[in-house]
Scaffold this motif. Sequence first.
Motif, PDB file in Angstrom:
ATOM      1  N   ILE A  82      11.583   3.550  -0.371  1.00 15.34           N
ATOM      2  CA  ILE A  82      12.587   3.844  -1.410  1.00 15.34           C
ATOM      3  C   ILE A  82      11.905   3.929  -2.772  1.00 15.34           C
ATOM      4  N   ALA A  83      11.016   2.973  -3.052  1.00 13.44           N
ATOM      5  CA  ALA A  83      10.298   2.984  -4.329  1.00 13.44           C
ATOM      6  C   ALA A  83       9.381   4.198  -4.421  1.00 13.44           C
ATOM      7  N   LEU A  84       8.631   4.480  -3.354  1.00  8.77           N
ATOM      8  CA  LEU A  84       7.709   5.620  -3.380  1.00  8.77           C
ATOM      9  C   LEU A  84       8.451   6.951  -3.474  1.00  8.77           C
ATOM     10  N   ASP A  85       9.668   6.994  -2.942  1.00 13.83           N
ATOM     11  CA  ASP A  85      10.461   8.219  -3.081  1.00 13.83           C
ATOM     12  C   ASP A  85      10.785   8.465  -4.549  1.00 13.83           C
ATOM     13  N   ASP A  86      11.060   7.397  -5.280  1.00  9.92           N
ATOM     14  CA  ASP A  86      11.298   7.553  -6.717  1.00  9.92           C
ATOM     15  C   ASP A  86      10.007   7.943  -7.434  1.00  9.92           C
ATOM     16  N   VAL A  87       8.887   7.364  -6.996  1.00 11.44           N
ATOM     17  CA  VAL A  87       7.594   7.701  -7.609  1.00 11.44           C
ATOM     18  C   VAL A  87       7.314   9.196  -7.469  1.00 11.44           C
ATOM     19  N   ARG A  88       7.546   9.732  -6.273  1.00 13.97           N
ATOM     20  CA  ARG A  88       7.203  11.140  -6.064  1.00 13.97           C
ATOM     21  C   ARG A  88       8.151  12.092  -6.799  1.00 13.97           C
ATOM     22  N   ARG A  89       9.243  11.570  -7.304  1.00 13.66           N
ATOM     23  CA  ARG A  89      10.128  12.402  -8.140  1.00 13.66           C
ATOM     24  C   ARG A  89       9.550  12.585  -9.544  1.00 13.66           C
ATOM     25  N   HIS A  90       8.610  11.702  -9.907  1.00 15.97           N
ATOM     26  CA  HIS A  90       8.037  11.743 -11.252  1.00 15.97           C
ATOM     27  C   HIS A  90       6.547  12.101 -11.276  1.00 15.97           C
ATOM     28  N   GLU A 119     -22.671   3.516   6.583  1.00 18.36           N
ATOM     29  CA  GLU A 119     -21.502   3.267   7.435  1.00 18.36           C
ATOM     30  C   GLU A 119     -20.472   2.428   6.691  1.00 18.36           C
ATOM     31  N   LEU A 120     -20.960   1.392   6.028  1.00 18.46           N
ATOM     32  CA  LEU A 120     -20.065   0.481   5.303  1.00 18.46           C
ATOM     33  C   LEU A 120     -19.342   1.216   4.184  1.00 18.46           C
ATOM     34  N   GLU A 121     -20.044   2.093   3.493  1.00 17.87           N
ATOM     35  CA  GLU A 121     -19.418   2.806   2.378  1.00 17.87           C
ATOM     36  C   GLU A 121     -18.449   3.884   2.880  1.00 17.87           C
ATOM     37  N   HIS A 122     -18.675   4.405   4.061  1.00 20.12           N
ATOM     38  CA  HIS A 122     -17.708   5.322   4.676  1.00 20.12           C
ATOM     39  C   HIS A 122     -16.392   4.572   4.917  1.00 20.12           C
ATOM     40  N   TYR A 123     -16.517   3.372   5.457  1.00 19.16           N
ATOM     41  CA  TYR A 123     -15.342   2.518   5.667  1.00 19.16           C
ATOM     42  C   TYR A 123     -14.691   2.166   4.330  1.00 19.16           C
ATOM     43  N   SER A 124     -15.526   1.796   3.356  1.00 14.42           N
ATOM     44  CA  SER A 124     -15.016   1.370   2.053  1.00 14.42           C
ATOM     45  C   SER A 124     -14.267   2.488   1.343  1.00 14.42           C
ATOM     46  N   TYR A 125     -14.737   3.716   1.512  1.00  4.18           N
ATOM     47  CA  TYR A 125     -14.009   4.848   0.938  1.00  4.18           C
ATOM     48  C   TYR A 125     -12.577   4.863   1.462  1.00  4.18           C
ATOM     49  N   HIS A 126     -12.434   4.703   2.768  1.00  3.47           N
ATOM     50  CA  HIS A 126     -11.116   4.836   3.382  1.00  3.47           C
ATOM     51  C   HIS A 126     -10.171   3.703   2.998  1.00  3.47           C
ATOM     52  N   VAL A 127     -10.690   2.478   2.890  1.00  2.00           N
ATOM     53  CA  VAL A 127      -9.784   1.361   2.618  1.00  2.00           C
ATOM     54  C   VAL A 127      -9.651   1.023   1.138  1.00  2.00           C
ATOM     55  N   ALA A 128     -10.512   1.597   0.288  1.00  2.25           N
ATOM     56  CA  ALA A 128     -10.461   1.215  -1.131  1.00  2.25           C
ATOM     57  C   ALA A 128     -10.490   2.399  -2.087  1.00  2.25           C
ATOM     58  N   SER A 129     -11.400   3.336  -1.896  1.00  6.15           N
ATOM     59  CA  SER A 129     -11.430   4.494  -2.803  1.00  6.15           C
ATOM     60  C   SER A 129     -10.132   5.283  -2.729  1.00  6.15           C
ATOM     61  N   THR A 130      -9.509   5.265  -1.562  1.00  5.44           N
ATOM     62  CA  THR A 130      -8.232   5.957  -1.411  1.00  5.44           C
ATOM     63  C   THR A 130      -7.168   5.413  -2.357  1.00  5.44           C
ATOM     64  N   VAL A 131      -7.263   4.116  -2.679  1.00  5.01           N
ATOM     65  CA  VAL A 131      -6.286   3.520  -3.597  1.00  5.01           C
ATOM     66  C   VAL A 131      -6.382   4.196  -4.964  1.00  5.01           C
ATOM     67  N   GLY A 132      -7.608   4.364  -5.437  1.00  3.64           N
ATOM     68  CA  GLY A 132      -7.804   5.051  -6.712  1.00  3.64           C
ATOM     69  C   GLY A 132      -7.286   6.469  -6.684  1.00  3.64           C
ATOM     70  N   LEU A 133      -7.489   7.154  -5.557  1.00  6.50           N
ATOM     71  CA  LEU A 133      -7.018   8.536  -5.438  1.00  6.50           C
ATOM     72  C   LEU A 133      -5.496   8.600  -5.385  1.00  6.50           C
ATOM     73  N   MET A 134      -4.865   7.593  -4.790  1.00  2.38           N
ATOM     74  CA  MET A 134      -3.398   7.521  -4.802  1.00  2.38           C
ATOM     75  C   MET A 134      -2.874   7.353  -6.223  1.00  2.38           C
ATOM     76  N   LEU A 135      -3.606   6.556  -7.002  1.00  2.00           N
ATOM     77  CA  LEU A 135      -3.131   6.204  -8.341  1.00  2.00           C
ATOM     78  C   LEU A 135      -3.416   7.272  -9.396  1.00  2.00           C
ATOM     79  N   LEU A 136      -4.386   8.150  -9.154  1.00  2.00           N
ATOM     80  CA  LEU A 136      -4.759   9.126 -10.184  1.00  2.00           C
ATOM     81  C   LEU A 136      -3.593   9.974 -10.684  1.00  2.00           C
ATOM     82  N   PRO A 137      -2.731  10.513  -9.807  1.00  2.00           N
ATOM     83  CA  PRO A 137      -1.615  11.315 -10.317  1.00  2.00           C
ATOM     84  C   PRO A 137      -0.646  10.513 -11.183  1.00  2.00           C
ATOM     85  N   ILE A 138      -0.662   9.182 -11.012  1.00  2.00           N
ATOM     86  CA  ILE A 138       0.210   8.303 -11.790  1.00  2.00           C
ATOM     87  C   ILE A 138      -0.447   7.936 -13.120  1.00  2.00           C
TER      88      ILE A 138
END
Length: 283
Positions: A82-90, A119-138
């Motif tokens: 519900i919250a993310l639906d509001d986020v994607r409206r903005h 190998e570790l940084e490949h994993y780290s990209y998926h579990v952590a760098s993705t957070v930054g990429l989610m937040l960039l449009p915000i």
Amino acid sequence: MSIEQAYEYCKQIIETHSKTFATAFSILPTHKRKAVWAVYAFCRTVDDIVDEENGTRQELEQFENECQRFFKGELLEHPIWIALDDVRRHFLLDKQPFLDMIKGQKMDYMKHRYETLAELEHYSYHVASTVGLMLLPILAPHEEEKLKEGAIALGLAMQLTNILRDVGEDLQKGRVYLPKEILDEHHYSYTDLMKQNINPHFIAVWESVALRAEKWYEKASSTISYYPPDARIPVYASLTFYREILMAVRRNGYNVFETRAVLTKTERERLLLQLHESLHVVV
């Protein structure tokens, strides 16, 4: 459930599980701050499914299915959606980092030890760098491409910091994230790790990974000025808070087996004040 109630649910999650992020992003404008709460709640929910004893891969796949449905436009009833639906409206959310985050968490079901830093940084990209990429449009609408590499670097730095802080906790879950190639390089064995030996060899392993984290922090720091003024200090604060965790571990004598390095509320507030006053950050 109302949108405000959904955001309040997300706010409770970030304030309960990450006082570091809650403090860092507390000075964002309200609409951005709430959006960060929602994204954090999504990430925390995925992480908890994997880390909790009763969490199952089936539960994670069900959550992934919900995520796919959400990005196809379906309105789901859980407060996070519900919250993310509001986020994607903005904001123009990119679904790929959300799906990549889930993919990264699946890795914890398949792999408990890592041979190489790559190998570790490949994993780290998926579990952590993705957070930054989610937040960039915000945080920085229309500046995503310019900030992408820095956001990825910050995620890598933070995840390596998490790993260095949580060696003991991860060991209890049967996970060893410190790469074998670095353990071998400094003549520290899995047996030493199981015995929780804190000696010069362990410190050399720890500092080797910390040095890598520092390089990623430096890369991320070089892009801070590209963020819009209202997001610049929050991003720099999250970077600084996490970087200070490395210093806290050192102050604890590298005892990552019995002591969890944290920043106190006073320390976080002091650092935030310093960032406000810093000549290096223009607001």
